[in-house]
Design a protein around this motif. Structure first.
Motif, PDB file in Angstrom:
ATOM      1  N   ASN A   1       0.814  -1.223   0.000  1.00 14.69           N
ATOM      2  CA  ASN A   1       0.000   0.000   0.000  1.00 14.69           C
ATOM      3  C   ASN A   1       0.842   1.266   0.000  1.00 14.69           C
ATOM      4  O   ASN A   1       0.419   2.322   0.404  1.00 14.69           O
ATOM      5  N   ILE A   2       2.076   1.129  -0.502  1.00 14.76           N
ATOM      6  CA  ILE A   2       2.969   2.271  -0.607  1.00 14.76           C
ATOM      7  C   ILE A   2       2.481   3.254  -1.646  1.00 14.76           C
ATOM      8  O   ILE A   2       1.713   2.918  -2.539  1.00 14.76           O
ATOM      9  N   GLY A   3       2.933   4.476  -1.565  1.00 14.55           N
ATOM     10  CA  GLY A   3       2.648   5.458  -2.605  1.00 14.55           C
ATOM     11  C   GLY A   3       3.488   5.186  -3.828  1.00 14.55           C
ATOM     12  O   GLY A   3       4.429   4.409  -3.806  1.00 14.55           O
ATOM     13  N   VAL A   4       3.153   5.834  -4.898  1.00 18.93           N
ATOM     14  CA  VAL A   4       3.882   5.651  -6.148  1.00 18.93           C
ATOM     15  C   VAL A   4       5.185   6.424  -6.099  1.00 18.93           C
ATOM     16  O   VAL A   4       5.214   7.604  -5.782  1.00 18.93           O
ATOM     17  N   VAL A   5       6.276   5.746  -6.400  1.00 17.41           N
ATOM     18  CA  VAL A   5       7.576   6.380  -6.459  1.00 17.41           C
ATOM     19  C   VAL A   5       7.889   6.667  -7.916  1.00 17.41           C
ATOM     20  O   VAL A   5       7.882   5.758  -8.747  1.00 17.41           O
ATOM     21  N   VAL A   6       8.126   7.905  -8.258  1.00 11.95           N
ATOM     22  CA  VAL A   6       8.407   8.276  -9.637  1.00 11.95           C
ATOM     23  C   VAL A   6       9.909   8.279  -9.852  1.00 11.95           C
ATOM     24  O   VAL A   6      10.635   8.990  -9.173  1.00 11.95           O
ATOM     25  N   LEU A   7      10.365   7.450 -10.770  1.00  9.24           N
ATOM     26  CA  LEU A   7      11.779   7.380 -11.116  1.00  9.24           C
ATOM     27  C   LEU A   7      11.972   8.110 -12.429  1.00  9.24           C
ATOM     28  O   LEU A   7      11.548   7.658 -13.483  1.00  9.24           O
ATOM     29  N   SER A   8      12.577   9.248 -12.382  1.00  5.61           N
ATOM     30  CA  SER A   8      12.721  10.068 -13.582  1.00  5.61           C
ATOM     31  C   SER A   8      13.719   9.440 -14.532  1.00  5.61           C
ATOM     32  O   SER A   8      14.780   9.001 -14.135  1.00  5.61           O
ATOM     33  N   VAL A   9      13.347   9.364 -15.791  1.00  2.00           N
ATOM     34  CA  VAL A   9      14.237   8.860 -16.834  1.00  2.00           C
ATOM     35  C   VAL A   9      14.375   9.958 -17.873  1.00  2.00           C
ATOM     36  O   VAL A   9      13.522  10.131 -18.738  1.00  2.00           O
ATOM     37  N   GLY A  10      15.418  10.723 -17.752  1.00  2.00           N
ATOM     38  CA  GLY A  10      15.595  11.843 -18.677  1.00  2.00           C
ATOM     39  C   GLY A  10      14.729  13.018 -18.279  1.00  2.00           C
ATOM     40  O   GLY A  10      14.051  13.036 -17.266  1.00  2.00           O
ATOM     41  N   ILE A  11      14.729  14.047 -19.105  1.00  2.00           N
ATOM     42  CA  ILE A  11      13.959  15.261 -18.845  1.00  2.00           C
ATOM     43  C   ILE A  11      12.690  15.206 -19.672  1.00  2.00           C
ATOM     44  O   ILE A  11      12.709  15.184 -20.899  1.00  2.00           O
ATOM     45  N   ALA A  12      11.568  15.151 -18.995  1.00  2.00           N
ATOM     46  CA  ALA A  12      10.297  15.040 -19.698  1.00  2.00           C
ATOM     47  C   ALA A  12       9.908  16.372 -20.308  1.00  2.00           C
ATOM     48  O   ALA A  12      10.268  17.441 -19.815  1.00  2.00           O
ATOM     49  N   GLY A  13       9.142  16.320 -21.370  1.00  2.00           N
ATOM     50  CA  GLY A  13       8.614  17.523 -21.968  1.00  2.00           C
ATOM     51  C   GLY A  13       7.345  17.944 -21.258  1.00  2.00           C
ATOM     52  O   GLY A  13       7.048  17.502 -20.160  1.00  2.00           O
ATOM     53  N   VAL A  14       6.614  18.787 -21.885  1.00  2.00           N
ATOM     54  CA  VAL A  14       5.341  19.252 -21.342  1.00  2.00           C
ATOM     55  C   VAL A  14       4.238  18.756 -22.258  1.00  2.00           C
ATOM     56  O   VAL A  14       4.291  18.964 -23.475  1.00  2.00           O
ATOM     57  N   ALA A  15       3.263  18.071 -21.686  1.00  2.00           N
ATOM     58  CA  ALA A  15       2.181  17.518 -22.493  1.00  2.00           C
ATOM     59  C   ALA A  15       1.422  18.646 -23.190  1.00  2.00           C
ATOM     60  O   ALA A  15       1.197  19.709 -22.620  1.00  2.00           O
ATOM     61  N   CYS A  16       1.048  18.388 -24.441  1.00  2.00           N
ATOM     62  CA  CYS A  16       0.334  19.418 -25.189  1.00  2.00           C
ATOM     63  C   CYS A  16      -1.055  19.630 -24.588  1.00  2.00           C
ATOM     64  O   CYS A  16      -1.645  18.726 -24.001  1.00  2.00           O
ATOM     65  N   ALA A  17      -1.551  20.834 -24.702  1.00  2.00           N
ATOM     66  CA  ALA A  17      -2.838  21.181 -24.111  1.00  2.00           C
ATOM     67  C   ALA A  17      -3.934  20.270 -24.646  1.00  2.00           C
ATOM     68  O   ALA A  17      -4.031  20.043 -25.852  1.00  2.00           O
ATOM     69  N   GLY A  18      -4.731  19.740 -23.729  1.00  2.00           N
ATOM     70  CA  GLY A  18      -5.839  18.883 -24.127  1.00  2.00           C
ATOM     71  C   GLY A  18      -5.465  17.452 -24.437  1.00  2.00           C
ATOM     72  O   GLY A  18      -6.332  16.660 -24.823  1.00  2.00           O
ATOM     73  N   ALA A  19      -4.183  17.097 -24.301  1.00  2.00           N
ATOM     74  CA  ALA A  19      -3.774  15.726 -24.589  1.00  2.00           C
ATOM     75  C   ALA A  19      -4.433  14.784 -23.589  1.00  2.00           C
ATOM     76  O   ALA A  19      -4.387  15.016 -22.385  1.00  2.00           O
ATOM     77  N   PRO A  20      -5.046  13.700 -24.064  1.00  2.00           N
ATOM     78  CA  PRO A  20      -5.763  12.818 -23.144  1.00  2.00           C
ATOM     79  C   PRO A  20      -4.828  11.882 -22.395  1.00  2.00           C
ATOM     80  O   PRO A  20      -3.715  11.584 -22.844  1.00  2.00           O
ATOM     81  N   ASN A  21      -5.280  11.422 -21.239  1.00  2.00           N
ATOM     82  CA  ASN A  21      -4.624  10.296 -20.595  1.00  2.00           C
ATOM     83  C   ASN A  21      -4.845   9.057 -21.468  1.00  2.00           C
ATOM     84  O   ASN A  21      -5.818   8.975 -22.217  1.00  2.00           O
ATOM     85  N   VAL A  22      -3.939   8.088 -21.352  1.00  2.00           N
ATOM     86  CA  VAL A  22      -4.034   6.871 -22.160  1.00  2.00           C
ATOM     87  C   VAL A  22      -3.871   5.656 -21.258  1.00  2.00           C
ATOM     88  O   VAL A  22      -2.906   5.573 -20.492  1.00  2.00           O
ATOM     89  N   ILE A  23      -4.801   4.742 -21.345  1.00  2.00           N
ATOM     90  CA  ILE A  23      -4.699   3.454 -20.661  1.00  2.00           C
ATOM     91  C   ILE A  23      -4.793   2.361 -21.716  1.00  2.00           C
ATOM     92  O   ILE A  23      -5.699   2.362 -22.553  1.00  2.00           O
ATOM     93  N   VAL A  24      -3.852   1.441 -21.696  1.00  2.00           N
ATOM     94  CA  VAL A  24      -3.918   0.251 -22.541  1.00  2.00           C
ATOM     95  C   VAL A  24      -4.029  -0.950 -21.617  1.00  2.00           C
ATOM     96  O   VAL A  24      -3.150  -1.189 -20.787  1.00  2.00           O
ATOM     97  N   ILE A  25      -5.122  -1.686 -21.750  1.00  2.00           N
ATOM     98  CA  ILE A  25      -5.350  -2.901 -20.960  1.00  2.00           C
ATOM     99  C   ILE A  25      -5.116  -4.093 -21.866  1.00  2.00           C
ATOM    100  O   ILE A  25      -5.749  -4.221 -22.922  1.00  2.00           O
ATOM    101  N   MET A  26      -4.194  -4.964 -21.463  1.00  2.00           N
ATOM    102  CA  MET A  26      -3.853  -6.127 -22.280  1.00  2.00           C
ATOM    103  C   MET A  26      -4.107  -7.401 -21.485  1.00  2.00           C
ATOM    104  O   MET A  26      -3.549  -7.598 -20.412  1.00  2.00           O
TER     105      MET A  26
END
Length: 487
Positions: free
Chosen positions: A7-32
């Protein structure tokens, strides 16, 4: 025991320098799903396994009747989806069979996660990896800010000390077969082992929900890579009881008892997906989240119903390559639309990158941005031809689909030609009746196959131990000096 609580919180491990998401870009979930049969959801005609949540998702979006993956087994298929490229173009021809063999798995390559990171997305993955276990192949090194799951090709559905195993895995008797090397690796959160105490499908669902809760205020990509309904056949007893063997659909080659447990596994996965979708609603995220669903390949002969398709997992026939696939993009995809033109898992990757503001062509992806087709702004089929390299080597064995015609190029040049419009079950090989068509399609496939790459690996060593930190306190861990015999 060096474990972290689930039940730990999410730990974000940065990989490189992220950009900035474009305005209105949707979240994406892929369920496989893993090894799900073509006819094993209600929306595809299943009668014996209720899947109300997936049926609802398909009914609120568009459902593809000709959704394809890039190989009829999980490893290369997943490598294709994750990279957005035909896996033969970088030499990935077979499953990772020996998880601790450092030669097996993905090379250093961009993935859908790293491509979306570049667009400013927080990226998460839950469940099955099966792309190698070295530090460079770990999901955190391949673009996933957060990973909860297992790195092998499957996992037992209960903790290894569960009473149902009768001490089979505690302690594990050496040597283990390659299968159970895969299925007894620890569950990890990023690079730390975690405790878990419930049915695996429920555990993975809980992890996906935690990711949504922690990242509700930023653009995110989540890959929900369920283990179900992959073997071993295991489910909670109370769920199996909902599926009496004598009431299951009679599927040729499938024993009723196996179908019963398989049905329970699919039902549990559907229930978990329902919880994920409900959490999206509760967090106010549903209207700005694209949700895709597919299986990694066709269902197994022993468990699944792939009818009306011919073949199953491992086969170049439709039952191995054609899978349940649908997508909901709120306000964009028409509700309840059924689309027949062929699309592939590579298109999911390319379309997701385009949705995020990236350029799938500039990134060298092999799929297409199918937003015009899935929204029905255009009714034109996204592809006039599709290709597969289906050999477990560089041998010239594969498939080409051109319109309604499909050609299977087998060993020693054997050709099978089918008109899928008239013969979806691939019952009548018409190559002899259309020799010019068959030869022209073969020539087109051979031209496409010219730039395939040598295998990344051949064979595999069933290495029993490794010294990764995330293996510590598991029965698979031995430090390097011990492995060399310097005990």
């Amino acid at each position: 025991m060096r474990l972290i609580k689930k039940n730990i919180g999410v730990v974000v491990l940065s990989v490189g320098i992220a950009g900035v998401a474009c305005a209105g870009a949707p979240n994406v979930i892929v369920i496989m799903a893993d090894d799900l049969g073509y006819n094993d959801l209600g929306c595809y005609g299943c009668k014996d396994i209720p899947t109300p949540h997936l049926d609802k998702l398909a009914g609120e979006g568009v459902r593809f009747t000709s959704g394809y993956v890039t190989w009829p087994m999980c490893g290369p298929s997943r490598a294709g989806f994750l990279t957005g490229k035909h896996q033969s173009k970088f030499g990935y021809y077979e499953n990772v069979s020996a998880p601790f063999d450092p030669n097996q798995g993905l090379p250093k390559i961009e993935t859908i996660a790293s491509l979306l990171q570049k667009q400013g997305y927080t990226t998460g993955g839950v469940g099955k990896w099966h792309m190698g276990t070295t530090d460079d192949q770990h999901p955190n090194a391949m673009g996933f800010d957060d990973w909860f799951g297992f790195l092998g090709g499957g996992l037992m559905y209960f903790p290894l000390d569960h009473p149902s195993y009768n001490g089979r895995f505690t302690p594990i008797k050496r040597p283990l077969s390659m299968k159970y090397m895969q299925h007894t690796l620890p569950v990890i959160h990023n690079r730390e082992p975690v405790e878990w105490d419930q049915y695996l499908t429920r555990e993975l669902t809980d992890a996906g929900i935690r990711f949504l809760e922690k990242n509700a205020d930023k653009p995110f990509f989540l890959f929900m890579s369920y283990n179900a309904p992959h073997l071993d056949l295991e489910a909670p007893e109370e769920t199996i009881a909902k599926f009496p063997a004598d009431q299951m659909t009679k599927v040729p080659g499938v024993k009723p008892a196996a179908r019963s447990i398989y049905g329970a596994m699919v039902y549990e996965m559907d229930a978990g997906i329902g919880q994920l979708l409900a959490k999206l609603d509760a967090l106010g995220l549903a209207e700005n989240t694209v949700v895709w669903f597919l299986s990694d390949n066709g269902g197994m002969k022993r468990t699944s119903d792939n009818r009306p398709l011919n073949g199953a997992k491992g086969s170049a026939y439709e039952g191995g390559l054609r899978v349940p696939m649908f997508v909901k993009w709120p306000g964009k995809t028409p509700s309840g639309k059924v689309l027949d033109a062929p699309v592939t898992s590579l298109d999911i990757t390319a379309t997701s990158v385009a949705m995020a503001g990236g350029d799938p062509i500039a990134e060298g992806l092999h799929g297409k941005d199918i937003r015009p087709y899935m929204t029905q702004q255009s009714t034109e089929a996204p592809h006039d031809v599709l290709y597969w390299h289906t050999a477990r080597s560089i041998a010239p064995v594969g498939v080409i689909r051109e319109g309604d015609f499909k050609l299977i190029i087998g060993m020693k040049g054997k050709l099978e030609l089918y008109n899928l419009k008239d013969d979806l079950g691939e019952t009548k090989n018409i190559a002899a009746s259309y020799p010019e068509k068959a030869q022209a399609m073969k020539a087109r496939w051979l031209e496409w196959d010219k730039d395939k790459q040598p295998p990344l690996w051949t064979g595999g060593k069933n290495i029993q131990y490794a010294d990764y930190d995330w293996l510590k306190d598991s029965q698979h861990y031995k430090a390097a000096d011990i492995k060399k015999g310097n005990e």
